[in-house]
Write an enzyme that holds these catalytic residues in place. Structure first.
Site, PDB file in Angstrom:
ATOM      1  N   LYS A   1     125.699 -41.088  97.352  1.00  0.00           N
ATOM      2  CA  LYS A   1     125.991 -41.408  95.943  1.00  0.00           C
ATOM      3  C   LYS A   1     125.719 -40.193  95.061  1.00  0.00           C
ATOM      4  O   LYS A   1     124.670 -39.564  95.167  1.00  0.00           O
ATOM      5  CB  LYS A   1     125.161 -42.613  95.485  1.00  0.00           C
ATOM      6  CG  LYS A   1     125.555 -43.082  94.088  1.00  0.00           C
ATOM      7  CD  LYS A   1     124.982 -44.449  93.775  1.00  0.00           C
ATOM      8  CE  LYS A   1     125.304 -44.875  92.345  1.00  0.00           C
ATOM      9  NZ  LYS A   1     126.756 -44.955  92.087  1.00  0.00           N
TER      10      LYS A   1
ATOM     11  N   HIS B   1     120.332 -46.559  96.597  1.00  0.00           N
ATOM     12  CA  HIS B   1     121.701 -46.454  97.111  1.00  0.00           C
ATOM     13  C   HIS B   1     121.744 -45.492  98.291  1.00  0.00           C
ATOM     14  O   HIS B   1     120.804 -44.733  98.521  1.00  0.00           O
ATOM     15  CB  HIS B   1     122.660 -45.952  96.021  1.00  0.00           C
ATOM     16  CG  HIS B   1     123.033 -47.002  95.031  1.00  0.00           C
ATOM     17  ND1 HIS B   1     122.298 -47.270  93.912  1.00  0.00           N
ATOM     18  CD2 HIS B   1     124.077 -47.870  94.996  1.00  0.00           C
ATOM     19  CE1 HIS B   1     122.860 -48.250  93.230  1.00  0.00           C
ATOM     20  NE2 HIS B   1     123.940 -48.640  93.865  1.00  0.00           N
TER      21      HIS B   1
HETATM   22  N1  LIG Z   1     132.116 -50.598  90.346  1.00  0.00           N
HETATM   23  C1  LIG Z   1     131.617 -50.934  91.533  1.00  0.00           C
HETATM   24  O1  LIG Z   1     131.390 -52.123  91.844  1.00  0.00           O
HETATM   25  C2  LIG Z   1     131.326 -49.843  92.533  1.00  0.00           C
HETATM   26  C3  LIG Z   1     130.868 -50.144  93.821  1.00  0.00           C
HETATM   27  C4  LIG Z   1     130.684 -49.102  94.722  1.00  0.00           C
HETATM   28  C5  LIG Z   1     130.962 -47.797  94.351  1.00  0.00           C
HETATM   29  N2  LIG Z   1     131.383 -47.553  93.073  1.00  0.00           N
HETATM   30  C6  LIG Z   1     131.744 -46.202  92.627  1.00  0.00           C
HETATM   31  O2  LIG Z   1     133.035 -45.907  93.149  1.00  0.00           O
HETATM   32  C7  LIG Z   1     133.165 -44.492  93.307  1.00  0.00           C
HETATM   33  C8  LIG Z   1     133.616 -44.181  94.724  1.00  0.00           C
HETATM   34  O3  LIG Z   1     132.588 -44.572  95.625  1.00  0.00           O
HETATM   35  P1  LIG Z   1     132.754 -44.360  97.199  1.00  0.00           P
HETATM   36  O4  LIG Z   1     131.462 -44.742  97.806  1.00  0.00           O
HETATM   37  O5  LIG Z   1     134.001 -45.019  97.660  1.00  0.00           O
HETATM   38  O6  LIG Z   1     132.926 -42.766  97.237  1.00  0.00           O
HETATM   39  P2  LIG Z   1     133.609 -41.887  98.360  1.00  0.00           P
HETATM   40  O7  LIG Z   1     133.482 -42.535  99.697  1.00  0.00           O
HETATM   41  O8  LIG Z   1     133.085 -40.503  98.174  1.00  0.00           O
HETATM   42  O9  LIG Z   1     135.158 -41.921  97.978  1.00  0.00           O
HETATM   43  C9  LIG Z   1     135.679 -41.335  96.819  1.00  0.00           C
HETATM   44  C10 LIG Z   1     137.122 -40.945  97.079  1.00  0.00           C
HETATM   45  O10 LIG Z   1     137.634 -40.361  95.883  1.00  0.00           O
HETATM   46  C11 LIG Z   1     138.539 -39.322  96.234  1.00  0.00           C
HETATM   47  N3  LIG Z   1     138.241 -38.124  95.442  1.00  0.00           N
HETATM   48  C12 LIG Z   1     137.093 -37.457  95.376  1.00  0.00           C
HETATM   49  N4  LIG Z   1     137.201 -36.398  94.571  1.00  0.00           N
HETATM   50  C13 LIG Z   1     138.458 -36.406  94.111  1.00  0.00           C
HETATM   51  C14 LIG Z   1     139.183 -35.579  93.237  1.00  0.00           C
HETATM   52  N5  LIG Z   1     138.612 -34.513  92.647  1.00  0.00           N
HETATM   53  N6  LIG Z   1     140.477 -35.868  92.996  1.00  0.00           N
HETATM   54  C15 LIG Z   1     141.050 -36.933  93.582  1.00  0.00           C
HETATM   55  N7  LIG Z   1     140.405 -37.779  94.399  1.00  0.00           N
HETATM   56  C16 LIG Z   1     139.117 -37.510  94.676  1.00  0.00           C
HETATM   57  C17 LIG Z   1     138.322 -38.984  97.696  1.00  0.00           C
HETATM   58  O11 LIG Z   1     139.495 -39.276  98.397  1.00  0.00           O
HETATM   59  P3  LIG Z   1     140.417 -38.084  98.939  1.00  0.00           P
HETATM   60  O12 LIG Z   1     139.534 -36.943  99.373  1.00  0.00           O
HETATM   61  O13 LIG Z   1     141.174 -38.718 100.053  1.00  0.00           O
HETATM   62  O14 LIG Z   1     141.279 -37.736  97.783  1.00  0.00           O
HETATM   63  C18 LIG Z   1     137.247 -39.917  98.172  1.00  0.00           C
HETATM   64  O15 LIG Z   1     137.595 -40.527  99.392  1.00  0.00           O
HETATM   65  C19 LIG Z   1     131.798 -43.912  92.925  1.00  0.00           C
HETATM   66  O16 LIG Z   1     131.838 -43.507  91.574  1.00  0.00           O
HETATM   67  C20 LIG Z   1     130.851 -45.085  93.107  1.00  0.00           C
HETATM   68  O17 LIG Z   1     129.687 -44.980  92.322  1.00  0.00           O
HETATM   69  C21 LIG Z   1     131.567 -48.535  92.170  1.00  0.00           C
END
Ligand SMILES: NC(=O)c1ccc[n+]([C@@H]2O[C@H](COP(=O)([O-])OP(=O)(O)OC[C@H]3O[C@@H](n4cnc5c(N)ncnc54)[C@H](OP(=O)(O)O)[C@@H]3O)[C@@H](O)[C@H]2O)c1
Length: 270
Positions: free
Chosen positions: A167, A163
């Protein structure tokens, strides 16, 4: 929950400024069965692609104001559990894509199932669908894994996942899902994460390897091998759109259903 599914499912996106949140908003704009009514963010107030983004700290107020059918959450476990608890109170269904619940501080909760106690509790009041991977290809891979492991008893099994460098959790939630399928399909002696030193591979162990580099969207490979042959089952996500669309399919499917835990395989099966 008795709400009847509307022609357009109203979606609230948490983690809206993240890689996945933004993609969910973009993909929803191209569909006529869902409408993102708002996103929430800790820092940003304003808009993403014309969608209002509201403060995550006022999540309860946002729920009351926008009246969504479904929350689509791609954030972090500590935030996700709070969002889901508020949705349970507000009678809003939850599609959760956030991974890493198993690794976080609440994993030892006495009621937890894989660290997902908050999801389980919410599912007593509203429909909750959590998937570590919303790709249909991964659903097909999970089924293929079971068949391969059953058909090849005694073969060495190794999983490698790759990844992007941002991540947080390792191994990936998808790798853990593959591991669960492997262990339910055969007799194994335990998981070995990475290897170093001089000990020989034990038969029955499952090797697990996590790589983090660059912008890789997500790759999972299952290797089964004996002295004479190798079988490799590999999935590569080419774009985050595949996860975003799968989560939106799940949101449309989940809206209007009764309280309980649901699985993405049920969405794919229909
Ligand atoms: N199920 C699936 O198919 C799939 C696919 C891809 C990724 N994922 C998972 O989805 C999650 C997000 O991935 P990503 O790549 O989008 O991550 P990312 O780019 O880091 O985005 C996560 C978002 O969550 C918010 N956040 C972080 N900490 C927070 C907190 N303490 N309180 C409130 N909001 C918070 C942040 O937004 P703000 O700072 O604007 O609040 C941030 O933009 C991960 O767990 C990843 O493993 C799952």
């Amino acid at each position: 929950m008795t709400r009847v599914s509307a022609p357009e499912t109203r979606v609230l996106v948490s983690g809206a400024t993240g890689r996945m949140g933004r993609r969910v908003i973009e993909e929803a704009a191209a569909r006529d069965d869902v409408r993102v009514v708002a996103g929430v963010s800790r820092d940003l107030s304003g808009e993403i692609s014309g969608i209002p983004v509201e403060p995550a700290g006022e999540f309860g107020v946002v729920l009351a104001e926008y009246d969504p059918d479904v929350l689509v959450d791609f954030s972090v476990p500590e935030a996700s559990r709070e969002f889901v608890a508020d949705c349970a109170e507000a009678n809003v269904a939850c599609v959760v894509g956030t991974t890493g619940f198993e690794a976080d501080e609440f994993a030892e909760d006495e009621f937890a199932e894989g660290g997902e106690a908050a999801l389980r509790e919410a599912s007593e009041q509203v429909p909750v669908l959590h998937a570590s991977n919303f790709s249909r290809g991964i659903q097909a891979l999970l089924r293929a894994v079971e068949g391969a492991v059953r058909d090849l008893p005694g073969y060495d099994v190794e999983i490698t996942e790759s990844h992007h460098r941002h991540k947080r959790d390792a191994p990936s939630g998808t790798a853990n899902a593959i591991l669960d399928r492997i262990e339910s399909a055969g007799e194994f002696g335990g998981r070995v994460h990475g290897r170093e030193g001089e000990s020989l591979r034990e038969s029955g162990e499952i090797g697990v390897h996590a790589r983090r580099a660059g912008g890789i969207r997500g790759e999972h490979e299952l290797l089964l091998a004996n002295e004479h042959e190798e079988l490799r089952l590999t999935h590569r996500a080419g774009s985050r759109a595949v996860f975003a669309d799968g989560a939106l399919d799940a949101a449309v499917w989940l809206a209007g259903r009764g309280a309980g835990r649901y699985d993405f395989s049920e969405v794919v099966a229909e």
